[in-house]
Scaffold this motif. Structure first.
Motif, PDB file in Angstrom:
ATOM      1  N   LEU A  81       0.843  -1.208   0.000  1.00  0.00           N
ATOM      2  CA  LEU A  81       0.000   0.000   0.000  1.00  0.00           C
ATOM      3  C   LEU A  81       0.874   1.253   0.000  1.00  0.00           C
ATOM      4  N   PRO A  82       0.562   2.307  -0.689  1.00  0.00           N
ATOM      5  CA  PRO A  82      -0.472   2.362  -1.715  1.00  0.00           C
ATOM      6  C   PRO A  82      -0.014   1.622  -2.973  1.00  0.00           C
ATOM      7  N   CYS A  83      -0.933   1.402  -3.891  1.00  0.00           N
ATOM      8  CA  CYS A  83      -0.586   0.657  -5.098  1.00  0.00           C
ATOM      9  C   CYS A  83       0.396   1.463  -5.954  1.00  0.00           C
ATOM     10  N   ALA A  84       1.125   0.764  -6.826  1.00  0.00           N
ATOM     11  CA  ALA A  84       2.126   1.423  -7.682  1.00  0.00           C
ATOM     12  C   ALA A  84       1.476   2.495  -8.557  1.00  0.00           C
ATOM     13  N   ALA A  85       0.261   2.205  -9.075  1.00  0.00           N
ATOM     14  CA  ALA A  85      -0.384   3.155  -9.996  1.00  0.00           C
ATOM     15  C   ALA A  85      -0.640   4.501  -9.319  1.00  0.00           C
ATOM     16  N   CYS A  86      -1.047   4.484  -8.038  1.00  0.00           N
ATOM     17  CA  CYS A  86      -1.284   5.759  -7.333  1.00  0.00           C
ATOM     18  C   CYS A  86       0.026   6.513  -7.138  1.00  0.00           C
ATOM     19  N   GLN A  87       1.136   5.769  -6.931  1.00  0.00           N
ATOM     20  CA  GLN A  87       2.438   6.428  -6.783  1.00  0.00           C
ATOM     21  C   GLN A  87       2.899   7.014  -8.123  1.00  0.00           C
ATOM     22  N   VAL A  88       2.619   6.288  -9.204  1.00  0.00           N
ATOM     23  CA  VAL A  88       2.961   6.801 -10.542  1.00  0.00           C
ATOM     24  C   VAL A  88       2.107   8.036 -10.838  1.00  0.00           C
ATOM     25  N   GLN A  89       0.841   7.968 -10.484  1.00  0.00           N
ATOM     26  CA  GLN A  89      -0.073   9.108 -10.686  1.00  0.00           C
ATOM     27  C   GLN A  89       0.526  10.380 -10.093  1.00  0.00           C
ATOM     28  N   ASP A  90       1.025  10.245  -8.862  1.00  0.00           N
ATOM     29  CA  ASP A  90       1.607  11.397  -8.169  1.00  0.00           C
ATOM     30  C   ASP A  90       2.847  11.908  -8.909  1.00  0.00           C
ATOM     31  N   ARG A  91       3.698  10.984  -9.359  1.00  0.00           N
ATOM     32  CA  ARG A  91       4.948  11.392 -10.034  1.00  0.00           C
ATOM     33  C   ARG A  91       4.721  12.066 -11.380  1.00  0.00           C
ATOM     34  N   ILE A  92       3.681  11.639 -12.103  1.00  0.00           N
ATOM     35  CA  ILE A  92       3.511  12.180 -13.465  1.00  0.00           C
ATOM     36  C   ILE A  92       2.448  13.279 -13.519  1.00  0.00           C
ATOM     37  N   GLY A  93       1.899  13.634 -12.376  1.00  0.00           N
ATOM     38  CA  GLY A  93       0.926  14.726 -12.339  1.00  0.00           C
ATOM     39  C   GLY A  93      -0.392  14.389 -13.005  1.00  0.00           C
ATOM     40  N   ALA A  94      -0.811  13.106 -12.859  1.00  0.00           N
ATOM     41  CA  ALA A  94      -2.093  12.704 -13.458  1.00  0.00           C
ATOM     42  C   ALA A  94      -3.184  12.803 -12.398  1.00  0.00           C
ATOM     43  N   ALA A  95      -3.351  14.011 -11.864  1.00  0.00           N
ATOM     44  CA  ALA A  95      -4.201  14.208 -10.672  1.00  0.00           C
ATOM     45  C   ALA A  95      -5.654  13.805 -10.877  1.00  0.00           C
ATOM     46  N   LYS A  96      -6.131  13.869 -12.141  1.00  0.00           N
ATOM     47  CA  LYS A  96      -7.556  13.569 -12.368  1.00  0.00           C
ATOM     48  C   LYS A  96      -7.817  12.084 -12.638  1.00  0.00           C
ATOM     49  N   ALA A  97      -6.734  11.311 -12.763  1.00  0.00           N
ATOM     50  CA  ALA A  97      -6.918   9.911 -13.173  1.00  0.00           C
ATOM     51  C   ALA A  97      -7.426   9.032 -12.039  1.00  0.00           C
TER      52      ALA A  97
END
Ligand code: ACO
Length: 323
Positions: free
Chosen positions: A86-102
């Motif tokens: 936790l948290p999942c990898a996708a949420c960590q990637v979301q944060d790094r790439i600025g995909a805030a709405k995803a």
């Protein structure tokens, strides 16, 4: 309406390890590894993580498509080697790439994971729930490989690949068909135990926390089931083996790919490979190869491609698309 791959990206750890270097760790040789698998070297993490590799591949896929992180609606990471529960990898990637709405989450179907994630995204896009999706396959297999086991440590490498998908108005082309299958009854063929069950009230038995594989069973599973899945997907798309320009298969090993080509009666020229340089990168293999082909200019508009992944679970599937 169609769903199309608009951009691809990939990332590899800096360190490349040759067969000769592995022969200093375990009793093996460049000749044995090349002859049995076709692998010459692989990239091994010296600090790169599933999240860092996936984020790099995702950024490149977005750049390739001319899109920004903030435009991404759905972000899926296929992995069986996340750093954290936790948290999942996708949420960590979301944060790094600025995909805030995803909306972001992980998916694990081992070496078929990327393909299953694309199928999931395709269903969302077809249903009109989201307009686009960013999908990564990312693995740091070097942390679950037993570096004393010459039967497995020679096979795997670390890396990531990603694609950006969009729903387009154009009716023709894009993803044409999908099939996916799971065979949980054969899970023991390829496995890796997770953390032991341990709490104040229960002490579970010790489980081997490294990849264990029955190589011959994996081999016969792949050369039997993958051609069947490919034919099934082609029939759904109204195409035949002869119509396919390129078969972008999971890069497990050369002999498996040759076995599949033979069963499909298809010439090897249509089976591009990069396993000689990167080894078997599980869920990253298909998008890594797709990105290489894209950047080499080998994917021309209108080409028919078959993507196929297969691995632990057992899981396998195939997708037909028009580039
Ligand atoms: N170097 C030298 N000798 C080795 C090595 C090595 N790295 N690994 C195994 N050997 C030895 C074995 O100890 C054995 O010796 P023995 O006869 O004295 O006992 C001999 O080579 C033959 O071993 P096998 O395991 O029977 O070798 P095989 O010919 O089956 O080849 C291989 C092994 C390459 C793994 C093969 O089974 C294969 O291609 N399987 C497919 C598995 C695969 O690709 N998995 C990838 C992960 S799964 C996926 O991505 C879908």
């Amino acid at each position: 309406m169609s769903v199309r791959i608009m951009g691809t990206g990939s990332a590899l750890p800096k360190k490349c390890v040759s067969n000769e270097e592995l022969a200093q760790l375990v009793d093996t040789s460049d000749e044995w590894i090349r002859e049995r698998t076709g692998i010459g070297s692989r990239h091994i993490s010296t600090g790169e993580t599933v999240v860092s590799l996936a984020a790099e591949a995702c950024c490149k896929a977005l750049e390739n498509a001319g899109r920004k992180g903030e435009e991404v609606a759905l972000l899926l990471v296929a992995t069986c080697t996340p750093e954290d529960a936790l948290p999942c990898a996708a949420c960590q990637v979301q944060d790094r790439i600025g995909a805030a709405k995803a909306v972001a989450y992980d998916l694990n179907a081992a070496c078929a994971g990327f393909l299953f994630a694309v199928h999931t995204a395709w269903a969302y896009l077809e249903a009109g729930i989201y307009d686009n999706a960013l999908i990564a396959g990312a693995e740091v297999l070097s942390k679950i490989v037993d570096w004393n086991d010459r039967g497995t440590c020679i096979l795997f490498g670390d890396g990531a690949g990603a694609v950006y998908l969009e729903r387009c108005e154009e009716a023709r082309g894009g993803i044409l068909s999908f099939v996916q299958h799971s065979d949980g009854g054969r899970g023991a063929v390829l496995s890796c135990a997770g953390r032991e069950q341990e709490n104040p009230y229960f002490h579970g038995e010790h489980r081997h926390p490294y990849v264990q594989m029955d190589g011959r069973e994996v081999f016969s599973f792949a050369v039997r089931q993958v051609p069947e899945a490919v034919r099934e997907a082609l029939a759904k798309a109204g195409r035949e083996v002869k119509d396919v320009d390129l078969f972008v298969l999971h890069q497990a090993n050369r002999r498996i790919i040759e076995g599949i080509a033979k069963r499909l009666s298809a010439d090897m020229e249509r089976f591009p490979m990069n396993l000689e340089r990167v080894g078997n990168t599980s869920s990253a293999a298909v998008p890594l190869l797709l990105d290489e082909l894209n950047r080499q200019g080998r994917l021309r508009q209108g080409m028919t491609l078959v993507l196929s992944g297969f691995g632990a679970g057992l899981t396998y599937g195939a997708c037909v698309l028009q580039w």
